[in-house]
Design a protein around this motif. Structure first.
Motif, mmCIF file in Angstrom:
data_model
loop_
_atom_site.group_PDB
_atom_site.id
_atom_site.type_symbol
_atom_site.label_atom_id
_atom_site.label_comp_id
_atom_site.label_asym_id
_atom_site.label_seq_id
_atom_site.Cartn_x
_atom_site.Cartn_y
_atom_site.Cartn_z
ATOM 1 N N GLY A 191 15.239 11.601 -4.335
ATOM 2 C CA GLY A 191 14.019 12.818 -3.881
ATOM 3 C C GLY A 191 12.989 11.643 -4.065
ATOM 4 O O GLY A 191 13.173 10.054 -3.982
ATOM 5 N N TYR A 192 12.084 11.708 -3.190
ATOM 6 C CA TYR A 192 11.171 11.243 -2.874
ATOM 7 C C TYR A 192 10.386 10.160 -4.432
ATOM 8 O O TYR A 192 9.770 9.000 -4.050
ATOM 9 N N PRO A 193 9.955 10.902 -5.513
ATOM 10 C CA PRO A 193 9.817 10.440 -6.760
ATOM 11 C C PRO A 193 10.339 9.211 -6.543
ATOM 12 O O PRO A 193 9.904 7.912 -7.556
ATOM 13 N N ALA A 194 11.550 8.745 -6.583
ATOM 14 C CA ALA A 194 12.890 8.334 -7.411
ATOM 15 C C ALA A 194 12.924 7.290 -5.378
ATOM 16 O O ALA A 194 12.714 6.041 -6.264
ATOM 17 N N LEU A 195 12.429 6.924 -5.220
ATOM 18 C CA LEU A 195 12.152 6.723 -3.968
ATOM 19 C C LEU A 195 11.170 5.267 -4.182
ATOM 20 O O LEU A 195 11.053 4.223 -4.584
ATOM 21 N N ARG A 196 9.814 6.125 -4.282
ATOM 22 C CA ARG A 196 8.540 5.188 -4.967
ATOM 23 C C ARG A 196 9.156 4.743 -5.798
ATOM 24 O O ARG A 196 8.343 3.504 -6.191
ATOM 25 N N GLU A 197 9.498 5.232 -6.740
ATOM 26 C CA GLU A 197 9.262 4.681 -8.313
ATOM 27 C C GLU A 197 10.156 2.729 -7.768
ATOM 28 O O GLU A 197 9.576 2.317 -8.225
ATOM 29 N N ARG A 198 11.139 2.771 -6.382
ATOM 30 C CA ARG A 198 11.619 1.855 -6.249
ATOM 31 C C ARG A 198 10.688 0.960 -5.998
ATOM 32 O O ARG A 198 10.804 0.155 -5.776
ATOM 33 N N LEU A 199 10.231 1.518 -4.987
ATOM 34 C CA LEU A 199 8.665 0.956 -3.532
ATOM 35 C C LEU A 199 8.445 0.419 -4.354
ATOM 36 O O LEU A 199 7.421 -0.836 -4.150
ATOM 37 N N GLN A 200 7.658 0.719 -5.820
ATOM 38 C CA GLN A 200 6.449 -0.100 -6.511
ATOM 39 C C GLN A 200 6.877 -1.164 -7.254
ATOM 40 O O GLN A 200 6.188 -2.036 -7.260
ATOM 41 N N ALA A 201 7.879 -0.916 -7.365
ATOM 42 C CA ALA A 201 8.961 -1.990 -8.781
ATOM 43 C C ALA A 201 9.147 -3.259 -7.552
ATOM 44 O O ALA A 201 8.214 -4.197 -7.774
ATOM 45 N N ILE A 202 9.297 -3.034 -6.389
ATOM 46 C CA ILE A 202 9.087 -4.538 -5.256
ATOM 47 C C ILE A 202 7.547 -4.975 -4.847
ATOM 48 O O ILE A 202 7.216 -6.182 -4.375
ATOM 49 N N ALA A 203 6.908 -3.403 -4.609
ATOM 50 C CA ALA A 203 5.612 -3.720 -4.292
ATOM 51 C C ALA A 203 4.143 -4.939 -4.837
ATOM 52 O O ALA A 203 4.476 -5.282 -5.248
ATOM 53 N N LEU A 204 4.652 -4.130 -6.727
ATOM 54 C CA LEU A 204 4.286 -4.693 -7.731
ATOM 55 C C LEU A 204 4.834 -6.414 -8.243
ATOM 56 O O LEU A 204 3.841 -7.000 -8.592
ATOM 57 N N GLY A 205 5.922 -6.628 -7.473
ATOM 58 C CA GLY A 205 6.354 -8.142 -7.552
ATOM 59 C C GLY A 205 5.916 -8.775 -6.412
ATOM 60 O O GLY A 205 5.722 -10.109 -7.043
ATOM 61 N N THR A 206 5.879 -7.940 -5.816
ATOM 62 C CA THR A 206 4.946 -8.759 -4.100
ATOM 63 C C THR A 206 3.395 -9.017 -4.827
ATOM 64 O O THR A 206 3.050 -10.349 -4.950
ATOM 65 N N LEU A 207 2.999 -8.537 -5.040
ATOM 66 C CA LEU A 207 1.709 -8.117 -5.640
ATOM 67 C C LEU A 207 1.697 -9.490 -6.637
ATOM 68 O O LEU A 207 0.579 -10.493 -7.028
ATOM 69 N N GLU B 188 1.312 -1.203 -0.052
ATOM 70 C CA GLU B 188 -0.136 -0.337 -0.067
ATOM 71 C C GLU B 188 0.131 1.003 -0.285
ATOM 72 O O GLU B 188 0.636 2.247 -0.767
ATOM 73 N N ALA B 189 1.843 1.169 0.447
ATOM 74 C CA ALA B 189 2.237 2.834 1.012
ATOM 75 C C ALA B 189 3.420 3.093 -0.349
ATOM 76 O O ALA B 189 4.219 4.546 0.032
ATOM 77 N N ALA B 190 3.505 1.689 -1.108
ATOM 78 C CA ALA B 190 4.905 2.356 -2.023
ATOM 79 C C ALA B 190 4.059 3.243 -3.393
ATOM 80 O O ALA B 190 4.498 3.311 -3.838
ATOM 81 N N PHE B 191 2.694 3.279 -2.924
ATOM 82 C CA PHE B 191 1.669 4.363 -3.995
ATOM 83 C C PHE B 191 1.348 5.598 -3.373
ATOM 84 O O PHE B 191 0.438 6.077 -3.902
ATOM 85 N N LEU B 192 2.001 6.112 -2.106
ATOM 86 C CA LEU B 192 1.052 7.302 -1.206
ATOM 87 C C LEU B 192 1.856 8.299 -1.524
ATOM 88 O O LEU B 192 3.256 7.840 -2.070
ATOM 89 N N SER B 193 0.894 9.289 -2.004
ATOM 90 C CA SER B 193 2.401 10.222 -2.162
ATOM 91 C C SER B 193 2.566 11.052 -0.629
ATOM 92 O O SER B 193 2.834 9.948 -0.062
ATOM 93 N N ILE B 194 3.811 11.609 -1.027
ATOM 94 C CA ILE B 194 4.397 12.035 -0.203
ATOM 95 C C ILE B 194 3.567 12.996 1.469
ATOM 96 O O ILE B 194 3.908 11.995 2.842
ATOM 97 N N THR B 195 2.352 13.639 0.792
ATOM 98 C CA THR B 195 1.614 13.721 1.247
ATOM 99 C C THR B 195 1.114 13.177 2.740
ATOM 100 O O THR B 195 1.127 13.027 4.208
ATOM 101 N N ASP B 196 0.452 11.561 1.882
ATOM 102 C CA ASP B 196 0.161 10.904 2.682
ATOM 103 C C ASP B 196 0.927 10.077 3.638
ATOM 104 O O ASP B 196 0.579 9.533 4.551
#
Length: 307
Positions: A88-104, A57-65
């Protein structure tokens, strides 16, 4: 006739070869490696822990959320991204999303299959913890190396305070079958400090500590005392983040079950058993001799019922 422990000691030695080379590191392990930075502040550690526990869930949150969920400021999230090596946060979120999508992708029907009741959900969570641990064990070299060090430490002290005492007692009970001098510490304060100082004075080189949630302040203090006395520290815990892990020389992290009122420890229990196995492999001649001697004593005094 050999005992079950003797037979298993001979048959289940851990090999250092990568027996499962195709296994990918678990998402939890990848995140731990990503966030394992000693310079992280307490607030940044809270961000890291939240991301580990809620990656899908967290990999797809905005920085505010994300900042709101963790209870920190948006600039804190930005600084966290920089501290773990991203622009920055966008680059980190891109990595997190790759990990999260692999999990899903690993379990497209997992959400539907997880239907059941709360007890079944708790078992499902523990199965996931065990699967993550299985992936971590694809490379057992570090476990083997630490098992060798613990085997050579005489005496070897095992520490577990509060809720962690049961795991420490299990480990110490089994380790005494294969190691000549295992000392168990389950009381904090000056009693623990005396035991740790005496361990070092007697020639011991290692402390094995267990730290399960909620992590006790006394555990952190005892580990610091051990380090100041000259002992090296191996830690079995739930996350490779936080002040206790910072003090340890080596950390073995495995998830705990948190779906019920009180946590369950399937994966940490297997981790402890695997470390015991590594100790038996480190000195097979001593292991065999001690197990044979123990079997003779147990038969003589009828410790156990006949199966």
């Amino acid at each position: 006739m050999s005992s079950p422990q003797q037979a298993r000691a001979q048959a289940s030695a851990i090999t250092s070869g990568k027996s499962v080379p195709e296994a990918e590191p678990s998402p939890t392990s990848r995140l731990r490696a990503l966030f394992d930075r000693p310079q992280l502040s307490p607030g940044q550690r809270r961000i890291a822990q939240y991301l580990i526990e809620h990656i899908t869930e967290a990999a797809f949150l905005s920085i505010t959320d994300l900042a709101e969920r963790v209870g920190v400021s948006q600039p804190s999230v930005t600084r966290f991204a920089g501290a773990v090596g991203f622009s920055g946060y966008p680059a980190l979120r891109e990595r997190l999303q790759a990990i999260a999508l692999g999990t899903l992708a690993a379990g497209p029907g997992a959400a539907e299959e997880a239907g059941g009741n709360e007890l079944q959900a708790a078992v499902d969570a523990e199965l996931e913890n065990l699967e993550n641990l299985r992936r971590d064990f694809a490379d057992p070299d570090r476990l083997i190396a630490v098992g060798r060090e613990l085997s050579a430490s005489t005496p070897l002290t095992v520490l577990g305070l509060r809720i962690s005492a049961s795991l420490a007692e299990y480990f110490a009970y089994a380790a005494r079958r294969i190691h000549p001098d295992v000392r168990l510490v389950t009381r904090s304060g000056s009693v623990a400090y005396d035991a740790l100082l005496q361990t070092r004075e007697a020639g011991g080189t290692w402390l094995l500590a267990f730290s399960m949630p909620r992590h006790a302040q006394e555990t952190l203090t005892a580990v610091r005392v051990a380090r100041s006395a000259g002992l090296r520290v191996a830690l079995i815990t739930d996350l490779a983040l936080g002040p206790v892990a910072d003090e340890a020389d080596v950390t073995f992290a495995s998830g705990t079950g948190s779906r019920l009122v009180f946590d369950s420890y399937a994966a940490p229990g297997v981790m402890a058993a695997a470390l015991l196995q590594a100790m038996t492999d480190a000195d097979p001649e001593r292991t065999q001799a001690r197990l044979e001697e123990y079997e003779q004593v147990s038969d003589q005094h009828q410790f156990f019922l006949r199966d």
